[in-house]
Design a protein around this motif. Structure first.
Motif, PDB file in Angstrom:
ATOM      1  N   TRP A 130      74.762  42.306   8.693  1.00  0.00           N
ATOM      2  CA  TRP A 130      76.147  42.341   9.158  1.00  0.00           C
ATOM      3  C   TRP A 130      76.356  43.508  10.118  1.00  0.00           C
ATOM      4  O   TRP A 130      75.814  44.591   9.925  1.00  0.00           O
ATOM      5  N   LEU A 131      77.160  43.292  11.145  1.00  0.00           N
ATOM      6  CA  LEU A 131      77.557  44.368  12.054  1.00  0.00           C
ATOM      7  C   LEU A 131      78.592  45.231  11.345  1.00  0.00           C
ATOM      8  O   LEU A 131      79.454  44.716  10.634  1.00  0.00           O
ATOM      9  N   SER A 132      78.489  46.513  11.512  1.00  0.00           N
ATOM     10  CA  SER A 132      79.464  47.393  10.866  1.00  0.00           C
ATOM     11  C   SER A 132      80.669  47.565  11.783  1.00  0.00           C
ATOM     12  O   SER A 132      80.589  48.187  12.835  1.00  0.00           O
ATOM     13  N   LEU A 133      81.769  46.963  11.381  1.00  0.00           N
ATOM     14  CA  LEU A 133      83.022  47.066  12.124  1.00  0.00           C
ATOM     15  C   LEU A 133      84.098  47.592  11.184  1.00  0.00           C
ATOM     16  O   LEU A 133      83.986  47.497   9.967  1.00  0.00           O
ATOM     17  N   SER A 134      85.144  48.115  11.745  1.00  0.00           N
ATOM     18  CA  SER A 134      86.267  48.608  10.962  1.00  0.00           C
ATOM     19  C   SER A 134      86.927  47.446  10.223  1.00  0.00           C
ATOM     20  O   SER A 134      86.935  46.303  10.712  1.00  0.00           O
ATOM     21  N   ILE A 135      87.516  47.713   9.075  1.00  0.00           N
ATOM     22  CA  ILE A 135      88.196  46.643   8.333  1.00  0.00           C
ATOM     23  C   ILE A 135      89.447  46.171   9.063  1.00  0.00           C
ATOM     24  O   ILE A 135      90.010  45.140   8.716  1.00  0.00           O
ATOM     25  N   PHE A 136      89.868  46.905  10.087  1.00  0.00           N
ATOM     26  CA  PHE A 136      91.052  46.524  10.839  1.00  0.00           C
ATOM     27  C   PHE A 136      90.746  45.555  11.983  1.00  0.00           C
ATOM     28  O   PHE A 136      91.656  45.048  12.615  1.00  0.00           O
ATOM     29  N   HIS A 137      89.475  45.313  12.245  1.00  0.00           N
ATOM     30  CA  HIS A 137      89.101  44.357  13.286  1.00  0.00           C
ATOM     31  C   HIS A 137      89.359  42.934  12.801  1.00  0.00           C
ATOM     32  O   HIS A 137      89.155  42.622  11.635  1.00  0.00           O
ATOM     33  N   SER A 138      89.773  42.086  13.717  1.00  0.00           N
ATOM     34  CA  SER A 138      89.972  40.675  13.365  1.00  0.00           C
ATOM     35  C   SER A 138      88.699  39.870  13.611  1.00  0.00           C
ATOM     36  O   SER A 138      88.685  38.664  13.459  1.00  0.00           O
ATOM     37  N   ARG A 139      87.625  40.568  13.985  1.00  0.00           N
ATOM     38  CA  ARG A 139      86.347  39.910  14.239  1.00  0.00           C
ATOM     39  C   ARG A 139      85.287  40.521  13.333  1.00  0.00           C
ATOM     40  O   ARG A 139      85.384  41.668  12.932  1.00  0.00           O
TER      41      ARG A 139
END
Length: 124
Positions: free
Chosen positions: A33-42
């Motif tokens: 999984w790519l590490s993105l912020s929980i606020f991203h919609s993607r």
């Protein structure tokens, strides 16, 4: 977030399917999984099955509730497919695995072709 949960459940089912239904312990599902912020919609991840049998890049968009799957064939052919739900994505991966297994069996000769389950089984 809802679509991502459904995709995660589909990945768990795919992992079980590879081991139980196909009976192929060598076909391990790996997901990064790519590490993105929980606020991203993607969200997105890269997945591979077996030792180079199938590799896919997957992007999940919460904005338009879609799953985009990108892959490359051995000859450099680029393929991008968009799905509206996790079930469609799951069937796509199952069909791709079956197709690759059939291609491997055909390349090895007729022996082993019967070991690849029929595509009609997906309809049930």
């Amino acid at each position: 977030v809802l679509l991502e949960r459904k995709v995660r459940k589909s990945l768990a089912r795919l992992s079980r399917w590879l081991k139980s239904d196909l009976g192929r312990a060598d076909l391990t599902l790996k997901v990064e999984w790519l590490s993105l912020s929980i606020f991203h919609s993607r969200s997105g991840f890269a997945m591979s099955i077996g030792d180079g049998l199938l590799s896919l890049d997957v992007a999940i968009s919460g904005d338009d509730h879609s799953i985009n799957v990108t892959s490359f064939a051995e000859g450099g052919e680029f393929r991008s497919v968009k799905f509206g739900d996790a079930d469609e994505f799951e069937v796509h991966v199952e069909l791709a695995v079956r197709r690759k297994l059939a291609e491997e069996a055909a390349a090895a000769g007729t022996a082993g072709v019967e070991a690849v389950p029929a595509l009609d089984e997906l309809k049930s």
